[in-house]
Design an enzyme around this catalytic site. Structure first.
Site, PDB file in Angstrom:
ATOM      1  N   ASP A 171       0.915  -1.137   0.010  1.00  0.00           N
ATOM      2  CA  ASP A 171      -0.051  -0.131   0.135  1.00  0.00           C
ATOM      3  C   ASP A 171       0.901   1.346   0.041  1.00  0.00           C
ATOM      4  OD1 ASP A 171      -3.332   0.397   0.733  1.00  0.00           O
ATOM      5  OD2 ASP A 171      -1.816   2.031   0.923  1.00  0.00           O
ATOM      6  N   TYR A 231     -14.037   5.680 -13.982  1.00  0.00           N
ATOM      7  CA  TYR A 231     -14.024   4.563 -13.156  1.00  0.00           C
ATOM      8  C   TYR A 231     -14.912   3.471 -13.864  1.00  0.00           C
ATOM      9  CZ  TYR A 231     -14.489   1.899  -8.825  1.00  0.00           C
ATOM     10  OH  TYR A 231     -14.806   0.668  -7.885  1.00  0.00           O
ATOM     11  N   ASP A 273       3.898   2.080  -4.429  1.00  0.00           N
ATOM     12  CA  ASP A 273       2.891   2.749  -5.463  1.00  0.00           C
ATOM     13  C   ASP A 273       2.994   1.867  -6.549  1.00  0.00           C
ATOM     14  OD1 ASP A 273       1.616   4.257  -7.085  1.00  0.00           O
ATOM     15  OD2 ASP A 273       2.441   6.138  -6.719  1.00  0.00           O
ATOM     16  N   LYS A 323     -12.849   0.005 -14.676  1.00  0.00           N
ATOM     17  CA  LYS A 323     -13.281  -1.340 -14.412  1.00  0.00           C
ATOM     18  C   LYS A 323     -13.684  -2.110 -15.396  1.00  0.00           C
ATOM     19  CE  LYS A 323     -12.341  -0.420  -9.814  1.00  0.00           C
ATOM     20  NZ  LYS A 323     -11.336  -1.500  -9.386  1.00  0.00           N
TER      21      LYS A 323
HETATM   22  N1  NAD Z   1     -15.845   0.088  -1.408  1.00  0.00           N
HETATM   23  C1  NAD Z   1     -16.767  -0.145  -2.394  1.00  0.00           C
HETATM   24  O1  NAD Z   1     -18.032   0.121  -2.235  1.00  0.00           O
HETATM   25  C2  NAD Z   1     -16.415  -0.577  -3.742  1.00  0.00           C
HETATM   26  C3  NAD Z   1     -17.205  -1.082  -4.576  1.00  0.00           C
HETATM   27  C4  NAD Z   1     -16.604  -1.876  -5.828  1.00  0.00           C
HETATM   28  C5  NAD Z   1     -15.319  -1.853  -6.049  1.00  0.00           C
HETATM   29  N2  NAD Z   1     -14.405  -1.449  -5.211  1.00  0.00           N
HETATM   30  C6  NAD Z   1     -12.999  -1.695  -5.379  1.00  0.00           C
HETATM   31  O2  NAD Z   1     -12.430  -2.272  -4.210  1.00  0.00           O
HETATM   32  C7  NAD Z   1     -11.116  -1.810  -4.199  1.00  0.00           C
HETATM   33  C8  NAD Z   1     -10.675  -1.658  -2.616  1.00  0.00           C
HETATM   34  O3  NAD Z   1     -11.423  -0.422  -2.626  1.00  0.00           O
HETATM   35  P1  NAD Z   1     -11.853   0.096  -1.013  1.00  0.00           P
HETATM   36  O4  NAD Z   1     -13.276   0.559  -0.992  1.00  0.00           O
HETATM   37  O5  NAD Z   1     -11.328  -0.780   0.051  1.00  0.00           O
HETATM   38  O6  NAD Z   1     -11.032   1.394  -0.857  1.00  0.00           O
HETATM   39  P2  NAD Z   1      -9.936   1.970   0.234  1.00  0.00           P
HETATM   40  O7  NAD Z   1      -9.699   3.436  -0.199  1.00  0.00           O
HETATM   41  O8  NAD Z   1     -10.520   1.839   1.466  1.00  0.00           O
HETATM   42  O9  NAD Z   1      -8.687   1.003  -0.136  1.00  0.00           O
HETATM   43  C9  NAD Z   1      -7.834   1.549  -1.104  1.00  0.00           C
HETATM   44  C10 NAD Z   1      -6.577   1.235  -0.787  1.00  0.00           C
HETATM   45  O10 NAD Z   1      -5.601   1.130  -1.879  1.00  0.00           O
HETATM   46  C11 NAD Z   1      -4.590   1.913  -1.511  1.00  0.00           C
HETATM   47  N3  NAD Z   1      -4.016   2.482  -2.945  1.00  0.00           N
HETATM   48  C12 NAD Z   1      -4.430   3.669  -3.723  1.00  0.00           C
HETATM   49  N4  NAD Z   1      -3.622   3.782  -4.665  1.00  0.00           N
HETATM   50  C13 NAD Z   1      -2.503   3.033  -4.551  1.00  0.00           C
HETATM   51  C14 NAD Z   1      -1.282   2.809  -5.319  1.00  0.00           C
HETATM   52  N5  NAD Z   1      -1.088   3.668  -6.404  1.00  0.00           N
HETATM   53  N6  NAD Z   1      -0.551   1.955  -4.784  1.00  0.00           N
HETATM   54  C15 NAD Z   1      -0.643   1.117  -3.797  1.00  0.00           C
HETATM   55  N7  NAD Z   1      -1.584   1.414  -3.088  1.00  0.00           N
HETATM   56  C16 NAD Z   1      -2.635   2.192  -3.302  1.00  0.00           C
HETATM   57  C17 NAD Z   1      -4.931   3.170  -0.623  1.00  0.00           C
HETATM   58  O11 NAD Z   1      -3.906   3.695  -0.138  1.00  0.00           O
HETATM   59  C18 NAD Z   1      -5.970   2.523   0.010  1.00  0.00           C
HETATM   60  O12 NAD Z   1      -5.347   1.756   1.391  1.00  0.00           O
HETATM   61  C19 NAD Z   1     -10.693  -0.695  -5.326  1.00  0.00           C
HETATM   62  O13 NAD Z   1     -10.386  -1.329  -6.432  1.00  0.00           O
HETATM   63  C20 NAD Z   1     -12.264  -0.252  -5.793  1.00  0.00           C
HETATM   64  O14 NAD Z   1     -12.420   0.235  -6.747  1.00  0.00           O
HETATM   65  C21 NAD Z   1     -14.793  -0.971  -3.924  1.00  0.00           C
END
Ligand code: NAD
Length: 334
Positions: free
Chosen positions: A127, A239, A149, A243
């Site tokens: 992360d 987005y 990153d 996706k």
């Molecule tokens: N939460 C929802 O409702 C939801 C719905 C559909 C899809 N998603 C997908 O689930 C996945 C996780 O999302 P989440 O909701 O847990 O979000 P979140 O923001 O809680 O966690 C995402 C994590 O990714 C890390 N991150 C971002 N850019 C990065 C990079 N360049 N390098 C390394 N780490 C990086 C962030 O620091 C964060 O800790 C994502 O791909 C998101 O699109 C989430």
């Protein structure tokens, strides 16, 4: 017959869902008072009723504090703070396995890393947030934190190096949203940022890991798609397009590498309580998407998504390749 309380009559705790609190006479009175104090009607609970009370506090940005939650639990238990029911013992599906998890400092990535650790895995936890990685709950397995990153080539190399020669699983979970921005309001910067993390980062790390899996003739890759992979009404344009691209990575990978013992699948989460910024930055999109959003099933926990992702990663999903598993409470069936 046994003296053990059944789940049904176990005391209410912070780990119980809003649904359970509402079906309990004193619990529902306590929730009613909380809403009154916040000047909210009962309909605000519709979308969050499947969440544990504790998760609500985590999401409330300080409006519902841990102390308030404790007071609520005591209020329904005659002033006592009862012990919470213990979770079922973890299995050891990932003992001896190394799995790379991106986005491991928050939300779905963190829950997945913690589940893998609980099940004995060696987790390469990746992360941007060093602090978030340090807060990962340890388990029977081993955590190898890598602050990195995924949009930087040199960081990708460090991740693979930290994993070592053997990589059994890769969960590409890191991702960002786009403020629900419609195409005509999307500038180049937003488009490129969303694609660089959600698509190019996922592609680059997978490319770096595949040679190890090809050599071992085994591996399981799980990408993170979204409801926005399945429809046009779940997010903004960048987005949604990113996706949909993740689905392309999934199907192409499944066909190309299935014969080499490597499975590639995706999970498509519905609304999940995490740290992701899911608000609207566009009035245009908000107006157009509001009727679709009114149909979305209630929000679930990150742990639910971790169950789906670890299932796909595990040998339990041995015959599953090239699938986009909607883990969305039924949204995709609408
Ligand atoms: N939460 C929802 O409702 C939801 C719905 C559909 C899809 N998603 C997908 O689930 C996945 C996780 O999302 P989440 O909701 O847990 O979000 P979140 O923001 O809680 O966690 C995402 C994590 O990714 C890390 N991150 C971002 N850019 C990065 C990079 N360049 N390098 C390394 N780490 C990086 C962030 O620091 C964060 O800790 C994502 O791909 C998101 O699109 C989430």
């Amino acid at each position: 017959m046994t003296d053990q309380p059944t789940t049904h009559d176990a005391p209410l705790t912070a780990g119980d869902t809003i649904d359970r609190w509402l079906s309990h006479p004193e619990g529902s009175a306590v929730i009613g008072r909380l809403l009154e104090g916040m000047d909210q009607g009962p309909d605000v609970l519709d979308r969050i009723r499947r969440l544990p009370l504790r998760t609500l506090a985590e999401m409330s940005q300080g409006r519902l504090t841990d102390a308030m939650v404790e007071e609520m639990v005591r209020a329904v238990n005659g002033g006592e703070l009862p012990a919470e029911q213990e979770a079922a013992p973890a299995s050891a599906r990932f003992a001896g396995r190394t799995v790379i998890v991106t986005g491991a400092a928050s939300g779905i990535g963190r829950a997945t890393a913690e589940r893998l650790l609980a099940e004995g895995g060696r987790v390469i936890a990746v992360d941007l947030s060093e602090e978030g990685l340090a807060a990962l709950r340890p388990g029977a397995g081993e955590t190898v934190p890598v602050t990195a990153d995924i949009t930087r080539e040199e960081d990708i190399a460090r991740i693979v190096e930290a994993a070592g020669e053997r990589v059994d699983g890769l969960a590409n979970i890191a991702g960002i949203m786009d403020g629900m921005t419609p195409l005509h309001e999307t500038d180049d910067q937003l488009w490129e940022r969303v694609f660089s993390i959600n698509v190019t980062g996922t592609f680059a790390l997978t490319r770096a890991v595949l040679p190890r899996m090809l050599e071992a003739r085994r591996g399981s890759i799980v990408h993170t798609a979204s409801e926005a992979s399945l429809r046009g009404s779940a997010a903004g344009t960048a987005y949604t397009a990113s996706k949909h691209a993740v689905v392309g990575l999934t199907r192409s990978g499944a066909v190309l590498y299935g014969p080499h013992g490597i499975r590639t699948n995706a999970v498509a989460p519905g609304p999940t309580a995490t740290g992701i910024e899911g608000g609207f930055r566009s009035e245009f999109a908000q107006q157009r998407l509001a009727p679709f959003f009114a149909q979305i099933p209630p929000v679930t926990t990150a742990q639910t998504l971790a169950s789906s992702i670890t299932w796909l990663l595990s040998d339990d999903a041995e015959n599953i390749n090239g699938q986009v598993l909607a883990s969305d409470g039924g949204w995709s069936a609408q």
